[in-house]
Design a protein around this motif. Structure first.
Motif, PDB file in Angstrom:
ATOM      1  N   ILE A  22       6.787  19.268 -12.138  1.00 65.13           N
ATOM      2  CA  ILE A  22       7.756  18.840 -11.135  1.00 65.13           C
ATOM      3  C   ILE A  22       9.141  18.753 -11.776  1.00 65.13           C
ATOM      4  O   ILE A  22       9.272  18.617 -12.994  1.00 65.13           O
ATOM      5  CB  ILE A  22       7.383  17.461 -10.535  1.00 65.13           C
ATOM      6  CG1 ILE A  22       7.287  16.395 -11.634  1.00 65.13           C
ATOM      7  CG2 ILE A  22       6.088  17.540  -9.753  1.00 65.13           C
ATOM      8  CD1 ILE A  22       7.155  14.985 -11.105  1.00 65.13           C
ATOM      9  N   ASP A  23      10.154  18.823 -10.927  1.00 62.50           N
ATOM     10  CA  ASP A  23      11.536  18.604 -11.336  1.00 62.50           C
ATOM     11  C   ASP A  23      11.998  17.292 -10.703  1.00 62.50           C
ATOM     12  O   ASP A  23      11.945  17.137  -9.477  1.00 62.50           O
ATOM     13  CB  ASP A  23      12.439  19.751 -10.888  1.00 62.50           C
ATOM     14  CG  ASP A  23      12.117  21.046 -11.623  1.00 62.50           C
ATOM     15  OD1 ASP A  23      11.835  20.972 -12.831  1.00 62.50           O
ATOM     16  OD2 ASP A  23      12.136  22.115 -10.984  1.00 62.50           O
ATOM     17  N   VAL A  24      12.459  16.363 -11.549  1.00 60.59           N
ATOM     18  CA  VAL A  24      12.940  15.070 -11.066  1.00 60.59           C
ATOM     19  C   VAL A  24      14.461  15.076 -11.165  1.00 60.59           C
ATOM     20  O   VAL A  24      15.024  15.174 -12.258  1.00 60.59           O
ATOM     21  CB  VAL A  24      12.346  13.904 -11.882  1.00 60.59           C
ATOM     22  CG1 VAL A  24      12.762  12.575 -11.280  1.00 60.59           C
ATOM     23  CG2 VAL A  24      10.828  14.015 -11.946  1.00 60.59           C
ATOM     24  N   ALA A  25      15.122  14.991 -10.016  1.00 62.54           N
ATOM     25  CA  ALA A  25      16.579  15.063  -9.962  1.00 62.54           C
ATOM     26  C   ALA A  25      17.202  13.822 -10.611  1.00 62.54           C
ATOM     27  O   ALA A  25      16.537  12.789 -10.762  1.00 62.54           O
ATOM     28  CB  ALA A  25      17.035  15.183  -8.503  1.00 62.54           C
ATOM     29  N   PRO A  26      18.487  13.916 -11.004  1.00 58.66           N
ATOM     30  CA  PRO A  26      19.161  12.731 -11.572  1.00 58.66           C
ATOM     31  C   PRO A  26      19.177  11.568 -10.582  1.00 58.66           C
ATOM     32  O   PRO A  26      19.300  11.760  -9.375  1.00 58.66           O
ATOM     33  CB  PRO A  26      20.585  13.234 -11.843  1.00 58.66           C
ATOM     34  CG  PRO A  26      20.478  14.715 -11.913  1.00 58.66           C
ATOM     35  CD  PRO A  26      19.355  15.095 -11.000  1.00 58.66           C
ATOM     36  N   ARG A  27      19.026  10.376 -11.114  1.00 57.70           N
ATOM     37  CA  ARG A  27      19.047   9.132 -10.321  1.00 57.70           C
ATOM     38  C   ARG A  27      18.034   9.150  -9.175  1.00 57.70           C
ATOM     39  O   ARG A  27      18.322   8.708  -8.058  1.00 57.70           O
ATOM     40  CB  ARG A  27      20.442   8.855  -9.777  1.00 57.70           C
ATOM     41  CG  ARG A  27      21.487   8.613 -10.850  1.00 57.70           C
ATOM     42  CD  ARG A  27      22.795   8.141 -10.252  1.00 57.70           C
ATOM     43  NE  ARG A  27      23.792   7.910 -11.270  1.00 57.70           N
ATOM     44  CZ  ARG A  27      23.908   6.806 -11.990  1.00 57.70           C
ATOM     45  NH1 ARG A  27      23.046   5.828 -11.815  1.00 57.70           N
ATOM     46  NH2 ARG A  27      24.861   6.686 -12.886  1.00 57.70           N
ATOM     47  N   CYS A  95       4.591   6.800 -10.737  1.00 58.85           N
ATOM     48  CA  CYS A  95       5.915   7.347 -10.460  1.00 58.85           C
ATOM     49  C   CYS A  95       6.611   7.775 -11.749  1.00 58.85           C
ATOM     50  O   CYS A  95       6.452   7.137 -12.803  1.00 58.85           O
ATOM     51  CB  CYS A  95       6.796   6.315  -9.761  1.00 58.85           C
ATOM     52  SG  CYS A  95       6.172   5.795  -8.143  1.00 58.85           S
ATOM     53  N   PHE A  96       7.403   8.832 -11.635  1.00 60.78           N
ATOM     54  CA  PHE A  96       8.288   9.294 -12.702  1.00 60.78           C
ATOM     55  C   PHE A  96       9.713   8.996 -12.246  1.00 60.78           C
ATOM     56  O   PHE A  96      10.179   9.531 -11.238  1.00 60.78           O
ATOM     57  CB  PHE A  96       8.090  10.789 -12.956  1.00 60.78           C
ATOM     58  CG  PHE A  96       6.701  11.125 -13.401  1.00 60.78           C
ATOM     59  CD1 PHE A  96       6.328  10.985 -14.723  1.00 60.78           C
ATOM     60  CD2 PHE A  96       5.753  11.560 -12.485  1.00 60.78           C
ATOM     61  CE1 PHE A  96       5.036  11.285 -15.133  1.00 60.78           C
ATOM     62  CE2 PHE A  96       4.460  11.858 -12.880  1.00 60.78           C
ATOM     63  CZ  PHE A  96       4.105  11.720 -14.210  1.00 60.78           C
ATOM     64  N   ASN A  97      10.392   8.128 -12.985  1.00 61.30           N
ATOM     65  CA  ASN A  97      11.688   7.601 -12.585  1.00 61.30           C
ATOM     66  C   ASN A  97      12.774   8.159 -13.496  1.00 61.30           C
ATOM     67  O   ASN A  97      12.719   7.992 -14.713  1.00 61.30           O
ATOM     68  CB  ASN A  97      11.636   6.067 -12.674  1.00 61.30           C
ATOM     69  CG  ASN A  97      12.870   5.428 -12.083  1.00 61.30           C
ATOM     70  OD1 ASN A  97      13.858   6.083 -11.808  1.00 61.30           O
ATOM     71  ND2 ASN A  97      12.811   4.123 -11.889  1.00 61.30           N
ATOM     72  N   THR A 103      23.179  12.539 -14.751  1.00 60.31           N
ATOM     73  CA  THR A 103      23.562  13.939 -14.540  1.00 60.31           C
ATOM     74  C   THR A 103      22.466  14.942 -14.869  1.00 60.31           C
ATOM     75  O   THR A 103      22.558  16.104 -14.494  1.00 60.31           O
ATOM     76  CB  THR A 103      24.788  14.292 -15.402  1.00 60.31           C
ATOM     77  OG1 THR A 103      24.462  14.082 -16.779  1.00 60.31           O
ATOM     78  CG2 THR A 103      25.990  13.439 -15.028  1.00 60.31           C
ATOM     79  N   SER A 104      21.432  14.533 -15.572  1.00 58.22           N
ATOM     80  CA  SER A 104      20.449  15.482 -16.092  1.00 58.22           C
ATOM     81  C   SER A 104      19.138  15.403 -15.312  1.00 58.22           C
ATOM     82  O   SER A 104      18.502  14.348 -15.237  1.00 58.22           O
ATOM     83  CB  SER A 104      20.186  15.186 -17.575  1.00 58.22           C
ATOM     84  OG  SER A 104      19.228  16.076 -18.083  1.00 58.22           O
ATOM     85  N   ALA A 105      18.731  16.550 -14.731  1.00 61.57           N
ATOM     86  CA  ALA A 105      17.412  16.641 -14.090  1.00 61.57           C
ATOM     87  C   ALA A 105      16.356  16.857 -15.172  1.00 61.57           C
ATOM     88  O   ALA A 105      16.625  17.445 -16.215  1.00 61.57           O
ATOM     89  CB  ALA A 105      17.390  17.775 -13.082  1.00 61.57           C
TER      90      ALA A 105
END
Length: 198
Positions: A22-27, A95-97, A103-105
């Motif tokens: 998965i890709d987790v977006a910033p914030r 969860c992955f937080n 700024t970094s995904a």
């Protein structure tokens, strides 16, 4: 009854391991859940395999029980593993937080697997013990292979990034060198022209 217990244990050896990327977006965060019965066992292992903008390879991870209580958390880790036996039936959420990275995904690879329980009130035959141990070892090998795949991807991305930087630095050096040579030729030519006029 004992025959079916052995068959179930053997089938557990070949149970699929659910590998996800998965890709987790910033914030932001991404959560998943598993429905477990009492004494079911869930294991989650994860690895941060990439980050945009050359950010750190780390992420926060936590697990919540069906009642909403946090039963495990880890902060700013690049990899980890968590295993639990369900104390009560219900939905267990993990969860992955990525809130710590503005700024970094992050790209996260994780595996979810469980271990089959055949009941603690019955005596366990030696062959069942060996099958369970073999199943656990096979799972450890699978997790190690997944970890190696992610590490290879991280190192490959680092090599490609370094190669690209070296290439463009070489191009920049050639452009600078040609510019300096052109400026020197022009300067010397103009200096001799001035001398000839005088």
């Amino acid at each position: 009854m004992r025959y079916w217990a052995v068959v179930a244990a053997v089938l557990a050896l070949f149970a699929p391991v659910f590998a996800h990327r998965i890709d987790v977006a910033p914030r932001s965060k991404q959560c998943f859940f598993e429905n477990l019965q009492t004494d079911d066992r869930m294991t989650v292992s994860y690895e941060v395999g990439g980050a945009s903008h050359n950010g750190p390879l780390e992420i926060d991870f936590y697990v919540q029980s069906p009642s909403g209580n946090q039963i495990y958390s880890s902060n700013r880790e690049s990899q980890g593993s968590f295993s639990t036996a369900a104390a009560s039936p219900g939905r267990y959420t993990y969860c992955f937080n990525n809130h710590g990275s503005p700024t970094s995904a992050k790209t996260v690879s994780f595996n979810v697997h469980g271990i089959l329980f055949l009941g603690d009130d019955e005596p366990i035959a030696p062959v069942e013990v060996e099958i369970r141990e073999l199943s656990n070892r096979i799972q450890m090998v699978k997790d190690e292979q997944a970890y190696l795949v992610v590490r290879e991807r991280v190192h490959r991305n680092t090599c490609e990034s370094t190669n690209s930087r070296v290439k463009w630095w070489g191009v920049a050096q050639i452009i600078i060198l040609l510019s300096i040579c052109g400026w020197n030729v022009h300067y010397l030519k103009s200096w001799f022209e001035v001398k000839r006029v005088l």
